[in-house]
Design an enzyme around this catalytic site. Structure first.
Site, PDB file in Angstrom:
ATOM      1  N   VAL A  83      37.272  37.046  45.464  1.00 22.04           N
ATOM      2  CA  VAL A  83      36.261  36.795  45.697  1.00 22.04           C
ATOM      3  C   VAL A  83      36.482  35.185  45.572  1.00 22.04           C
ATOM      4  CG1 VAL A  83      34.032  36.472  43.228  1.00 22.04           C
ATOM      5  CG2 VAL A  83      35.918  38.615  44.537  1.00 22.04           C
ATOM      6  N   CYS A  84      35.427  35.134  45.751  1.00 25.09           N
ATOM      7  CA  CYS A  84      35.393  33.322  45.912  1.00 25.09           C
ATOM      8  C   CYS A  84      36.308  32.014  46.481  1.00 25.09           C
ATOM      9  CB  CYS A  84      34.973  32.161  44.550  1.00 25.09           C
ATOM     10  SG  CYS A  84      34.356  30.997  44.049  1.00 25.09           S
ATOM     11  N   THR A  85      36.889  30.966  45.356  1.00 28.58           N
ATOM     12  CA  THR A  85      38.517  30.107  46.272  1.00 28.58           C
ATOM     13  C   THR A  85      39.114  31.376  46.496  1.00 28.58           C
ATOM     14  OG1 THR A  85      38.252  29.651  44.364  1.00 28.58           O
ATOM     15  CG2 THR A  85      37.161  28.216  45.970  1.00 28.58           C
TER      16      THR A  85
END
Length: 198
Positions: free
Chosen positions: A109-111
């Site tokens: 998820v995300c970074t």
């Protein structure tokens, strides 16, 4: 799978983004508890067992450390401020590489995708991340086929999602992968979530 049970691990680390953890956990946990037609186990793990402090101060509990966690069919790796150190954490990167070698599906998820890239796991693959970190992902590995604007990207055994709330869309997609479209839709309805496109 361990027997007929699908085992899902959600990684916790200092500085993880809260919704990166809680969004997928809600989806996968609701599916496991109320919808799944075969056994699904969802657990948390971290570099050590016990309370982990997330990016905005929320304390969450890791059920297992990395060495005692059971074999995983799926790992959800969140993003957040804590990924800044994880991209340089050689033991962590080696652990991810070993999970991948063992056949665990890795979902970020995300970074969290920056950490997968630092481990060399996104080389030549399609992937995404938070829109503000696409350039950083490209700097870590210029061979990544960046999919800006997509909520999530499924590249067989590695699935990446865009920023924060996109982890919910990715988790619903993963429910569909492992449990089928009907179970994904029942889960979506159960948590009363309106999805965004893939």
């Amino acid at each position: 799978m361990n027997g007929d049970t699908l085992t899902v691990g959600v990684l916790l680390f200092e500085g993880a983004e809260e919704l990166d953890v809680a969004g997928p956990w809600e989806v996968l946990g609701f599916w496991a508890a109320h919808i799944a037609s075969s056994p699904v186990r969802v657990l948390t793990l971290g570099h050590r067992a016990g309370v982990v402090r997330c990016a905005k101060g929320l304390g969450l509990v890791a059920d297992h450390d990395l060495t005692t966690a059971p074999a995983l069919d799926l790992l959800v790796h969140p993003g957040g401020d804590g990924t800044r150190s994880l991209v340089k954490d050689e033991p962590h990167l080696a652990w991810l590489s070993e999970l991948h070698r063992q056949g665990t599906v890795l979902a970020s998820v995300c970074t969290g995708s920056l950490v997968l890239a630092a481990a060399g796991l996104l080389a030549g693959r399609s992937a995404t991340t938070h829109r503000d970190y696409l350039d950083k992902l490209a700097r870590i590995d210029s061979s990544v086929d960046l999919r800006a604007g997509q909520r999530y990207v499924d590249d067989v055994d590695i699935v990446t999602s865009a920023g924060v709330s996109a982890g919910i869309d990715m988790a619903l997609h993963l429910v569909g992968r492992f449990g089928g479209a009907e179970e994904s839709e029942l889960t979506r309805n159960g948590i009363q979530y309106e999805p965004h496109g893939g």
